[in-house]
Structures are given as structure tokens and as C-alpha cells.
Design a protein around this motif. Structure first.
Motif, PDB file in Angstrom:
ATOM      1  N   THR A  40       0.842  -1.194   0.000  1.00 32.61           N
ATOM      2  CA  THR A  40       0.000   0.000   0.000  1.00 32.61           C
ATOM      3  C   THR A  40       0.881   1.249   0.000  1.00 32.61           C
ATOM      4  OG1 THR A  40      -0.124   0.027   2.427  1.00 32.61           O
ATOM      5  CG2 THR A  40      -1.858  -1.143   1.254  1.00 32.61           C
ATOM      6  N   ALA A  41       0.450   2.252  -0.739  1.00 31.75           N
ATOM      7  CA  ALA A  41       1.141   3.541  -0.782  1.00 31.75           C
ATOM      8  C   ALA A  41       0.127   4.586  -1.214  1.00 31.75           C
ATOM      9  CB  ALA A  41       2.310   3.497  -1.764  1.00 31.75           C
ATOM     10  N   ASP A  42       0.129   5.718  -0.522  1.00 32.97           N
ATOM     11  CA  ASP A  42      -0.888   6.720  -0.867  1.00 32.97           C
ATOM     12  C   ASP A  42      -0.544   7.415  -2.184  1.00 32.97           C
ATOM     13  OD1 ASP A  42       0.944   8.825  -0.357  1.00 32.97           O
ATOM     14  OD2 ASP A  42       0.265   9.059   1.707  1.00 32.97           O
ATOM     15  N   ALA A  43      -1.472   8.241  -2.643  1.00 33.27           N
ATOM     16  CA  ALA A  43      -1.313   8.887  -3.946  1.00 33.27           C
ATOM     17  C   ALA A  43      -0.073   9.763  -4.002  1.00 33.27           C
ATOM     18  CB  ALA A  43      -2.559   9.722  -4.260  1.00 33.27           C
ATOM     19  N   ARG A  53       3.022   7.578  -4.663  1.00 32.48           N
ATOM     20  CA  ARG A  53       3.034   7.108  -6.055  1.00 32.48           C
ATOM     21  C   ARG A  53       3.352   8.249  -7.019  1.00 32.48           C
ATOM     22  NH1 ARG A  53       0.715   1.946  -6.570  1.00 32.48           N
ATOM     23  NH2 ARG A  53      -0.120   1.161  -4.599  1.00 32.48           N
ATOM     24  N   PRO A  75       3.173  -1.594   4.032  1.00 31.41           N
ATOM     25  CA  PRO A  75       2.796  -0.193   3.823  1.00 31.41           C
ATOM     26  C   PRO A  75       4.025   0.677   3.555  1.00 31.41           C
ATOM     27  CG  PRO A  75       2.823  -0.707   6.174  1.00 31.41           C
ATOM     28  CD  PRO A  75       3.287  -1.945   5.466  1.00 31.41           C
ATOM     29  N   ARG A 122       5.171   4.200   3.596  1.00 31.05           N
ATOM     30  CA  ARG A 122       4.651   5.465   4.105  1.00 31.05           C
ATOM     31  C   ARG A 122       5.415   6.679   3.584  1.00 31.05           C
ATOM     32  NH1 ARG A 122       7.649   7.526   8.385  1.00 31.05           N
ATOM     33  NH2 ARG A 122       9.080   6.085   9.421  1.00 31.05           N
TER      34      ARG A 122
END
Length: 558
Positions: free
Chosen positions: A464-467, A470, A511, A513
Motif C-alpha cells: 500500500t502507498a498513498d497517492a 506514487r 505499507p 509510508r
């Protein structure tokens, strides 16, 4: 029977003059820059003269995930070097230098242990030849020049909120993790929030360990991104004209250090990048030099194979054109029992079932390392309380995977206790069975590289990685950094990001972060979970028991 401490064993060593150790490798006296009688730097001119010589065989020592039970990776590295020499091979050891922070904290030094040590142990675990001090000074010179540039008009347009370059010191000091600088009025500059990392986490350390020579070092230093403008344009170290002076400070530190084992065999001890935030291997220049001078070079990579070996293969070998001929994975019966659910206080009791249950962690590392195309052998680092049934359980498990586990008694017996492993490693290295390959190609996208490591090495179910993360990776690809390898920063204690999840978990979530660009070192750091770049001291630090005794000798180092 009372065992001698590591420092007592080291103090009793019959050391030879460093010139004799150099002569074993064919290093002439004039090519050594001595620091006292028992350590020296190897001159750059001599190193350059070796470039057309063929390379020896490179042997990597890695390990299972660290546990409080202890694994002994450095001890095994040193012991294997002694064992190879003992069976008539021309071998050298390459390890990292010790950081003062862990030394005075909880982890201790980095010179091996028992009768498989590098000496002078006290010097190596303290100031040694001053390399870490030079790195600290070079790093903080750049820090001073950034703030000085802002003070004198800021012609580069640095956004003081976007200065990414922190300060460093070689000590565990949690109070310095987050600080405000330039308080006290106009004369002291513009106040801003920053902090300190430990020296081994500095990008300068990583660069010194990956640079091929002084020219390459200066180029890489210049490539470091230290801040951004308000338009988010990068500010490089060379924009501040700091790269030249930093190189001057690092001139001597760039030269590898030569010392010796307890059995008077050559050991190169150079560099010490943090194995979380950087690649965790000794310097490329030391490894290359050793390969030109010895038939077998035994080196190690930090933490377990999921971090250290992966970075050794995908970063160090990729960048330096190196290829290991064989890999040793260090394991202990005690650590297998901990992975099998036994508490540290209960490790003394025989528990074959727990050993078998805990072997899943070892098995995962064997599969992962073999996936790089190199032959793998397991070294069981022997502890006095290990039982025959427990040892047999590990050997049988490894044999079922098509590999081999060999019991090693180097801690108690030195090179004589590891001859069997030495013979097997030499056989594997000479057998030509290695077909080394990296895990991913340069042209793969940065996020895909992260996902490849997470799924194939950690066996995660997803990343998982937030926008924002990315988007940052995409921006770096567009800026020309997409070809860089990825350096995963996560806990060393587990395949997951949960340090308490032992064994061989599958399907977990990794994750991401934060991501950081180490443009000078040449990799992108993906920070997964909670990673500390400035450790703190434990409740009872080792420094409380380190002192000079009545005879003026150091006590308490380990």
C-alpha cells in the motif's frame, strides 16, 4: 568452566605487524599507510595498479532474521576467513566498521566474537582510523553551508521549509531526532525545524561505500539533493559548491583499512552504512581490492537475508559489477527455537518441535537467496547448549530443501572449528554453479520494483502507498531516476513490517509510508512501517559498564 570475554580474548591476541599481514596479500610496505603497528590504510595508487588482475571468488555471509537469541553473522564471516586460510586457501575478510552509537548502546561492536574476531578489537569498536569522524564532518560541513547560503541572501532560492539535509552524529541520542536551529535572533540565521540522524544513516556514508575512486566520490556527492525551491526544483550539493571540500575531508577515509584476525589473516574493515535506510555492506573499493589480492573474499551484509542479502545483490553487486560465487546463511538452534515460539528465558531446554517449527524462517531465506542464482549452504553457529537432536533437526530440514547445513564451532575453536564449512564453500565457489542474476531489471518502474521485492522476498500479499508516494515515484522517473534500484527500509526482525511476527509469514501488507531519493548514492529508499534513523540508548546502556581498569586497559566492550 568460565569462558573468557571477547575483549579478554582479543587482548591476548598475538598480533603481527601490519606490514606482515599486507605481505600475505602481496601489498608492499610502501603501499600501506600505518595507523600504529596493527592497522593501516591501503594507498589508492596501489589499488589503481591492480585493475587488470583477475578477481578471486566472492562469498557472501548472510543470516536468518535477527533474534534476541543471537546469530553471529560477523563471527561466522571472520571464522570462515580463518577456516579457508587454515585449509590452505588464500582468503581475506571484508566487513563493515563499527558505529559508536550501538557500541555504547545495546548491540555492541562489530569485530566478531569468541575466537573468531578481528583485532585490534578496542580500536575497531572505538575511533579506529577516524573514517566515521571524517564522514560526520563532511556531512555537517554541507549542513553548515546550506544554512550559511540562506543567511547570506539565498541566491539559489532555497525554500527553508524544504531543506531535506539533516545533521548527523555517531551516537545514539533520541533528544536530537527533532530540533529547531538558528534560534537566538537575526545574527544566528533563520529558525527552522530539522534534526539529526546517526552517521551510519548519512547518504555520505552510502556514497563512500559505493564510490569507485575519489573522482566518482566527488561526482556522487555533487549529485545529492539537499533541498528544494518554492517551485519544488531540486537543489544539489554541487549548487552550494560543497562537493570539493567534502571530498577533501573524505580523502583518507576513502582508502580501505587493513587489519588482521586472531589467526593473523588479512581483514579489510571499511565503511558501515545503515542496513535499513541504506544498503548495509562494506565498501565497494575494499571488496574490489580484496578480490584482486585474494583467491577467496568472505564478506557480509547487514541484518537478515531479506534486507542485507537482497540489497547486496540488487544494489551493491548491480552497481559495482560484482557476482557472488556462493552464499552462507547463518542460523542458530536457539534462533530456530525463538522462531518456533520459545521465549528467550526458556531457550536452554531441549525443544526439537520448536526447532522444526522455527525452521520455516530459515527455509524462506534459502529459497530467496537461491533465487538469485547462487549456491547456498547453511552454517549452524554452535552454542554450548545445543543438543544433538536439535542440530539434527536443522540439518534434516535443510537437506529436505536440497541444500546442506554444516555445524560450525568457530566461536570456541577459531578456524579449526569451521574447516568443514570452509571446504564446502570453496567447493561450491570453485564449482562454477553460480549464475548470478538480480531480482529485477533497471528499466522496471520504481513502484513495480518495490512490489517485486515485497512479494517475492517478503511474500507479501500487497503493497500500500498513498497517492502522494506514487506521484513522487512517477516524478522521479520523469526526472531520469527511474533506472535506480530500490532500498527497502523496514524492520530487520521479520519478513513483514511487524517486528513481532516471526517465522515465515505470507500474504501480509507492506505499507510504504514515505519515499526518499538518494541521488548521489544511486538508489530510492522506500520506508515501510516505523524506521528510526536516530536510535536511542536503552534503559541500561553498555556505556555504563565501559571503563578503564587499574592497569589502564579497556573493560566492557563486546
Amino acid at each position: 568452566m568460565a569462558f573468557k570475554t571477547d575483549i579478554e580474548i582479543a587482548r591476548a591476541a598475538q598480533k603481527k605487524p601490519i606490514q606482515e599481514i599486507g605481505a600475505k596479500l602481496g601489498i608492499p610496505t610502501e603501499a600501506l599507510l600505518p595507523y600504529g603497528h596493527d592497522k593501516a590504510k591501503v594507498g589508492q595508487e596501489f589499488i589503481t595498479s591492480l585493475k587488470d588482475r583477475p578477481d578471486g571468488k566472492l562469498i557472501l555471509v548472510t543470516a536468518i532474521n535477527p533474534t534476541p537469541a543471537g546469530e553471529g553473522k560477523t563471527t561466522t564471516t571472520v571464522g570462515l576467513g580463518d577456516g579457508l586460510n587454515r585449509i590452505g586457501k588464500k582468503a581475506a575478510v571484508c566487513i563493515r566498521e563499527a558505529s559508536l552509537g550501538p557500541n555504547f548502546g545495546m548491540k555492541g561492536g562489530a569485530a566478531g566474537g569468541g575466537y573468531a574476531q578481528v583485532v585490534p578489537m578496542e580500536d575497531m569498536n572505538l575511533h579506529f582510523t577516524g573514517d566515521f569522524h571524517a564522514i560526520t564532518s563532511a556531512h555537517n560541513l554541507l549542513s553548515a553551508m546550506i544554512d550559511n547560503h540562506i543567511y547570506w541572501g539565498n541566491s539559489l532560492g532555497i525554500d527553508e521549509r524544504r531543506v531535506t539535509w539533516r545533521r548527523v552524529m555517531d551516537m545514539n541520542d533520541r533528544a536530537l531526532r527533532d530540533v529547531v536551529v538558528s534560534l537566538g535572533g537575526v545574527a544566528n540565521g533563520f529558525p527552522r525545524q530539522t534534526g539529526f540522524d546517526i552517521t551510519v544513516a548519512s547518504e555520505v556514508m552510502a556514497i563512500l561505500c559505493l564510490a569507485s575512486d575519489l573522482a566518482d566520490l566527488e561526482r556522487r556527492l555533487g549529485d545529492m539533493i539537499v533541498a528544494y525551491t518554492r517551485d519544488k526544483a531540486p537543489i544539489y550539493c554541487r549548487d552550494l559548491k560543497a562537493d570539493g571540500a567534502m571530498t577533501v575531508l573524505l580523502k583518507d577515509a576513502m582508502q580501505p583499512n587493513l587489519v588482521q584476525t586472531l589467526e593473523n589473516n588479512p581483514a579489510f574493515v571499511h565503511g558501515g552504512p545503515f542496513a535499513n535506510i541504506a544498503h548495509g555492506c562494506n565498501s565497494v573499493i575494499a571488496t574490489r581490492t580484496a578480490l584482486k589480492l585474494a583467491d577467496y573474499v568472505v564478506t557480509e551484509a547487514g541484518f537478515g537475508a531479506d534486507l542485507g542479502a537482497e540489497k547486496f545483490m540488487n544494489i551493491k553487486c548491480r552497481k559495482a559489477g560484482l557476482a557472488p560465487a556462493a552464499v552462507v546463511i547463518v542460523a542458530t538452534v536457539r534462533a530456530m527455537k525463538m522462531n518456533g515460539g520459545v521465549a528467550k528465558a526458556d531457550l536452554g531446554a531441549e525443544n526439537v518441535a520448536a526447532v522444526k517449527a522455527g525452521c520455516a524462517n530459515l527455509g524462506r531465506h534459502i529459497e530467496n537467496v537461491a533465487g538469485f542464482g547462487v549456491p547456498v549452504v547453511v552454517g549452524i553457529n554452535h552454542f554450548a547448549g545445543d543438543t544433538e537432536a536439535e542440530i539434527a533437526a536443522v540439518k534434516d530440514y535443510v537437506a529436505a530443501l536440497g541444500s546442506e547445513a554444516i555445524l560450525c564451532r568457530h566461536w570456541a575453536e577459531g578456524g579449526a572449528g569451521i574447516e568443514e564449512l570452509a571446504r564446502r564453500v570453496a567447493e561450491l565457489a570453485d564449482g562454477g554453479g553460480a549464475a548470478f542474476k538480480t531480482l529485477y531489471p533497471d528499466e522496471m518502474g520504481l513502484m513495480e520494483k518495490i512490489e517485486t521485492i515485497a512479494t517475492r522476498i517478503y511474500r507479501a500479499g500487497s503493497v500500500t502507498a498513498d497517492a502522494g508516494v506514487r506521484a513522487q515515484l512517477k516524478a522521479w522517473e520523469e526526472a531520469g531516476y527511474g533506472h535506480l534500484p530500490v532500498c527497502m527500509a523496514k524492520t530487520q526482525y521479520s519478513f513483514s513490517t511487524d517486528p513481532n511476527l516471526r517465522g515465515a509469514p505470507e500474504g501480509h501488507v507492506i505499507p510504504v509510508r514515505e519515499v526518499r531519493l538518494s541521488a548521489g548514492a544511486g538508489f530510492v529508499v522506500a520506508i515501510c512501517g516505523e524506521i528510526m534513523t536516530m536510535p536511542g540508548l536503552p534503559r541500561v546502556p553498555a556505556s555504563e559498564t565501559i571503563r578503564l581498569n587499574a592497569a589502564g586497559l579497556i573493560e566492557g566492550l563486546f
